[in-house]
Write a protein that holds these residues in place. Structure first.
Motif: not given
Length: 458
Positions: A171-186, A356-357, A363-367
């Motif tokens: 789950w921690r690794n998934l959270c880090l991946a979500v951080d990168k996705c949000v940063a990419h679509h900031r 936001l979604l 980001l909707a797909a990420v969620a």
């Protein structure tokens, strides 16, 4: 408490056998060992105190209890504790901890079923773990994190054991991946800008967002580092040429895009939550900074009047005041909302997340993928992992693709982690306890003393 002194009378025996090497024998005591200066009960008490507190703190408590001793005596008592012969656990937990953070690490092995530590290994290499497993056959399940060293050691030392990847680390690794996705679509984090207050009949104006100097420097340095990497310059040479710390160069080199770095340059102001009110009052005709400061101070503003003046200065110079300030969601905050159960979000945060979604299909797909993965973890339906990976790879989400690549490299262990009830939770608890023991010892004790305290102090 006052110390007690025992005066004991014992009998002496003489041997009549001339060939015997010992001529005199003394009667043994049932409550103390030979040549001991305290009873077994007092010695056991001091050993317990030493295991709990260590040398100096244990000596202070011993004096308060009426059992005087030195710190070195207590440490010797710990080292004299005999080794225990524990049965080989069926479910074994493996994790590392720092002896010297960033340089030297050791490994703690825990029986997951009983929650007791089994052994402490002096390093975290695959060979050491493999040797221990080979010497202790019978381990059926091994709970571990994503370490390749532990994976290799478990495979060679216990090839028939089922390896289980810890769900917390997944789950921690998934959270880090979500951080990168949000940063990419900031760019999608900002609410649509509302129209500026403009005279009737004139088109509405929208003031472009101003980028901070830190963000500008970040873009410039990222371009420099990427250009030098493209020219074949090593990271060490880039660090020397640009006069940057090697860790900074590594961060700029590993970033997939500059937006991952810009998420750290957006700083929150203490005035952010009061800006809508200031815009409203300005458009109503109140332009006195002192009066506006007093009004928002009554609402909880903790800043100074200078902060209010700096915010109003561009609008005094002629820039139209917007009817409302668009809300800007921080990247870390948005990522936190995505990985949080919607039922646990505040209503206002849930509404902001939904808007936001709606603005960002990516980001909707990420969620959606995050919620599906959370459902797998909660219900232990690891057999659906293959279908989830296929759905993620079908979307253009590089941040999640890197996470999926890590899952595929350790697919069997990840599937077992999402299917079996075992996890590394007890091991993480012992790692926290080891940190406490290390702080008590102030980094001056050897590995043998630390190992004794980990294995025997509970």
């Amino acid at each position: 408490m006052r110390p007690a002194r025992l005066v004991v009378k014992v009998r002496r025996f003489f041997c009549d056998n001339r060939a015997c090497g010992r001529k005199v024998f003394c009667e043994s005591l049932g409550f103390a060992d030979r040549h001991a200066r305290r009873t077994r009960l007092a010695g056991d008490g001091l050993t317990s105190v030493a295991l709990a507190l260590g040398g100096r703190a244990g000596a202070r408590l011993g004096r308060a209890l009426g059992i005087g001793c030195s710190p070195s005596t207590l440490l010797r008592a710990i080292r004299r504790i005999p080794e225990r012969c524990l049965a080989t656990p069926r479910v074994l937990g493996v994790d590392d901890f720092a002896l010297r953070r960033g340089y030297v690490y050791a490994t703690v092995l825990v029986d997951i079923q009983t929650g007791r530590p089994v052994e402490v290994l002096p390093d975290r290499t695959a060979d050491t773990l493999s040797t221990w497993l080979a010497d202790h056959p019978g381990v059926e399940i091994i709970c571990r994190d994503g370490s390749t060293a532990y994976a290799g050691g478990a495979t060679s030392g216990a090839p028939n054991a089922v390896q289980v990847s810890d769900r917390w680390h997944l789950w921690r690794n998934l959270c880090l991946a979500v951080d990168k996705c949000v940063a990419h679509h900031r760019d999608s984090l900002q609410e649509p800008a509302l129209a500026e207050a403009a005279p009737t009949g004139q088109p509405a104006q929208v003031s472009p967002p101003r980028e901070s100097g830190l963000a500008t420097r970040t873009r410039h340095r990222y371009a420099q580092v990427q250009k030098l990497l493209g020219d074949g310059v090593s990271r060490a040479a880039i660090s020397r040429r640009l006069k940057l710390d090697p860790h900074t160069v590594r961060r700029f080199a590993d970033a997939a895009c500059v937006e991952e770095l810009l998420t750290r340059t957006t700083r929150q102001s203490v005035l952010d939550e009061f800006k809508p009110y200031l815009c409203l009052r300005w458009n109503e005709g109140c332009t006195d900074a002192e009066a506006l400061f007093r009004e928002i101070a009554e609402q909880g503003f903790r800043g100074s009047v200078k902060t209010v003046r700096r915010f109003l200065q561009p609008y005094r110079a002629g820039l139209p005041m917007p009817t409302s300030v668009p809300a800007v969601v921080k990247a870390r905050q948005a990522a936190g909302w995505i990985v949080t159960d919607p039922d646990n979000l505040k209503p206002e945060h849930r509404d902001q997340l939904q808007r936001l979604l709606d603005r960002s299909p990516a980001l909707a797909a990420v969620a959606g993928h995050v919620r599906e993965f959370a459902k797998m973890m909660k219900n232990l339906t690891g057999h659906d992992l293959g279908q989830w990976i296929a759905r993620v790879l079908a979307d253009d989400l590089p941040g999640l693709h890197s996470f999926v690549a890590g899952l595929q490299r350790d697919l069997d262990a990840v599937t077992a982690g999402l299917t079996l009830p075992w996890s590394s939770g007890p091991v993480e608890g012992h790692v926290n306890r080891i940190k406490m023991i290390k702080r008590q010892m102030y980094g001056r004790a050897g590995f043998d003393l630390l190992r004794k305290r980990v294995l025997h102090a509970h």
